[in-house]
Design an enzyme around this catalytic site. Structure first.
Site, PDB file in Angstrom:
ATOM      1  N   ASP A  14       0.824  -1.228   0.000  1.00  0.00           N
ATOM      2  CA  ASP A  14       0.000   0.000   0.000  1.00  0.00           C
ATOM      3  C   ASP A  14       0.853   1.271   0.000  1.00  0.00           C
ATOM      4  O   ASP A  14       0.419   2.311   0.488  1.00  0.00           O
ATOM      5  CB  ASP A  14      -0.953   0.032   1.215  1.00  0.00           C
ATOM      6  CG  ASP A  14      -1.730  -1.251   1.369  1.00  0.00           C
ATOM      7  OD1 ASP A  14      -2.337  -1.684   0.376  1.00  0.00           O
ATOM      8  OD2 ASP A  14      -1.730  -1.827   2.481  1.00  0.00           O
ATOM      9  N   LYS A  17       2.495   2.350  -5.133  1.00  0.00           N
ATOM     10  CA  LYS A  17       3.232   1.894  -6.315  1.00  0.00           C
ATOM     11  C   LYS A  17       2.499   2.227  -7.608  1.00  0.00           C
ATOM     12  O   LYS A  17       3.118   2.551  -8.625  1.00  0.00           O
ATOM     13  CB  LYS A  17       3.497   0.391  -6.212  1.00  0.00           C
ATOM     14  CG  LYS A  17       4.403   0.002  -5.042  1.00  0.00           C
ATOM     15  CD  LYS A  17       4.622  -1.493  -4.973  1.00  0.00           C
ATOM     16  CE  LYS A  17       3.391  -2.248  -4.540  1.00  0.00           C
ATOM     17  NZ  LYS A  17       2.961  -1.958  -3.158  1.00  0.00           N
ATOM     18  N   GLY A  41      -3.623  -4.203  -4.982  1.00  0.00           N
ATOM     19  CA  GLY A  41      -4.512  -3.121  -5.370  1.00  0.00           C
ATOM     20  C   GLY A  41      -3.694  -1.888  -5.691  1.00  0.00           C
ATOM     21  O   GLY A  41      -3.234  -1.188  -4.796  1.00  0.00           O
ATOM     22  N   HIS A  42      -3.464  -1.637  -6.973  1.00  0.00           N
ATOM     23  CA  HIS A  42      -2.661  -0.490  -7.391  1.00  0.00           C
ATOM     24  C   HIS A  42      -3.585   0.593  -7.942  1.00  0.00           C
ATOM     25  O   HIS A  42      -4.255   0.404  -8.949  1.00  0.00           O
ATOM     26  CB  HIS A  42      -1.625  -0.913  -8.439  1.00  0.00           C
ATOM     27  CG  HIS A  42      -0.582  -1.848  -7.888  1.00  0.00           C
ATOM     28  ND1 HIS A  42       0.442  -2.358  -8.653  1.00  0.00           N
ATOM     29  CD2 HIS A  42      -0.404  -2.335  -6.645  1.00  0.00           C
ATOM     30  CE1 HIS A  42       1.198  -3.138  -7.884  1.00  0.00           C
ATOM     31  NE2 HIS A  42       0.696  -3.138  -6.675  1.00  0.00           N
ATOM     32  N   GLN A 231       2.438  -5.942  -3.405  1.00  0.00           N
ATOM     33  CA  GLN A 231       2.656  -6.008  -1.957  1.00  0.00           C
ATOM     34  C   GLN A 231       3.925  -5.229  -1.559  1.00  0.00           C
ATOM     35  O   GLN A 231       4.258  -4.261  -2.209  1.00  0.00           O
ATOM     36  CB  GLN A 231       2.697  -7.465  -1.465  1.00  0.00           C
ATOM     37  CG  GLN A 231       1.353  -8.164  -1.464  1.00  0.00           C
ATOM     38  CD  GLN A 231       1.010  -8.814  -2.778  1.00  0.00           C
ATOM     39  OE1 GLN A 231       1.818  -9.481  -3.400  1.00  0.00           O
ATOM     40  NE2 GLN A 231      -0.211  -8.625  -3.226  1.00  0.00           N
TER      41      GLN A 231
END
Length: 431
Positions: A14, A17, A41-42, A231
């Site tokens: 988180d 990125k 989740g980007h 991650q």
């Protein structure tokens, strides 16, 4: 032959990125994901547009750039094809600039049920899984029982699928549960399987190739490639806060195994960090704040998981963990995110050491669950908005001091400072 540059998180995920990859993409020809799956989740934000990517590389919104899903990535067809549809609904054409590795492993519906059963069986020691089937799918990969993307085209795929499905059902029963006790996104196994197989037929129409050959050929032709990690380093299966980790290699070494490139072809390593720390789910977190300061960081930083929606735990920047991550990854550039979240904090802090059993250390211990008292260094806050500042020299002195301290402690230059989620609010430092 060009080198492949790497971008990865140095904390517990988180870190931001997605924004950095999206910002850097114009400098590259190809963006390649090398690990993880739909538990990632980007988030991309630009010109009022916001989109969360899970499996697809963050360069997908640039139509002139090729995006590669490497062999180290896991694909859950139903989630994946929904991600494709969401992009198409927003005017993008992902099928035209997306390549998928034949060797990427599949997440089956029963992987997700196994994930839920495993988590339930752990009781108070649960990992905090996203329940996307990541761990069980990587388990099958290592056990040499997994199914891969190219298996979808085999005449006996259904037989292979059913054989693995029955193995999963037996494993769930061995834990003392029945398949009927669990649901996948509020659906029974039979209901979800129909969606999964429908998605498989659509996925088979996308471009599936030997991506390791493609990546290396493109490097030889002088193309610039950016490897995108999911991650963060502290969730790495080898070097993270085990057992509260993910199931893949989240570090630079994972690029070699997750894309099929040689170590000597690794170029710059961009390490992404927040100006503070967050963590989702269970596991040790030495600098975690349990009072109103932590709540304030969470609220102002909108710290809720982009995939799970779970509230993130918040704490001050952890220098022993950061220096460890820089060492493991061979970081050449630090990218500092979300420093604007601390705009109205009169004091900000960095943990410089751990105190354990009366002894101070700057090294990460084998077991982060040991009793650790973080030793903090305090800095004056800047107490003003920095969001629209474009030049580092125009930042408040206190902000510059905070950044300079990170550089001094790590010995690595901070070459990017993000002052809002938007792509445009980014300060580049050519030091």
């Amino acid at each position: 032959m060009n080198n492949i540059d790497v971008l990865l998180g140095l904390q517990w995920g988180d870190e931001g990125k997605g924004k950095v990859v999206d910002y850097l993409t114009p400098q590259y020809d190809i963006i390649a994901r090398f690990n993880g799956g739909p538990n990632a989740g980007h988030t991309l934000e630009f010109n009022g547009f916001k989109h969360v990517l899970r499996t697809i590389p963050s360069g997908i919104c640039h139509k002139d750039k090729m995006n590669v899903i490497g062999n180290g990535v896991l694909i859950e067809p139903n989630i994946f094809m929904q991600e494709i549809k969401d992009l198409e609904d927003k005017g993008f054409t992902p099928a035209e600039n997306l390549l998928i590795s034949k060797k990427a492993h599949l997440i089956l519906p029963t992987h997700r049920l196994t994930d839920a059963a495993n988590e339930k069986s752990k009781g108070d020691r649960k990992i905090g899984s996203t329940l996307k089937g990541i761990g069980p799918a990587y388990t099958d990969k290592i056990a040499r029982t997994g199914l891969r993307i190219n298996d979808l085209f085999a005449a006996d795929f259904t037989d292979k699928y059913n054989k693995l499905k029955q193995l999963h059902i037996r494993n769930i029963k061995a834990l003392g549960y029945s398949v009927e006790e669990f649901k996948i996104e509020d659906k029974t196994l039979e209901e979800y399987e129909k969606l999964w197989f429908d998605a498989v037929e659509k996925l088979k129409k996308l471009t599936v190739i030997d991506t390791e050959y493609y990546i290396n050929e493109q490097l030889k032709q002088g193309k610039k490639i950016l490897a995108e990690g999911a991650q963060g380093t502290m969730l790495d299966v080898d070097f993270g806060s085990y057992p509260f980790v993910t199931s893949s290699s989240t570090v630079t070494a994972g690029v070699c195994s997750g894309l099929g490139v040689a170590p000597q072809n690794i170029g710059r390593v961009y390490g992404i960090i927040k100006a503070y720390c967050t963590r989702v789910g269970q596991g040790p977190f030495p600098t975690e704040l349990f009072e109103e300061t932590g709540d304030k960081l969470c609220e102002q930083g909108h710290e809720f998981g982009s995939v799970t929606g779970r509230k993130r735990r918040c704490g001050w920047l952890d220098m022993p963990a950061l220096k460890y991550a820089c060492m493991i990854n061979g970081v050449t550039d630090l990218m500092l995110m979300k420093i604007d979240v601390m705009d109205n904090f009169p004091t900000v802090k960095i943990c410089t050491q751990y105190e354990m059993n009366g002894t101070k250390t700057e090294k990460l211990p084998y077991n982060l669950e040991e009793k650790i008292n973080p030793v903090f260094k305090e800095f004056d806050g800047w107490m003003q908005s920095i969001t629209k500042i474009k030049d580092f020299k125009n930042l408040p002195t206190q902000t510059q001091n905070y950044v300079a301290s990170i550089e001094q402690m790590t010995g690595i230059p901070v070459t990017m400072v993000s002052v809002s989620p938007d792509r445009e609010d980014t300060i580049i430092r050519n030091n």
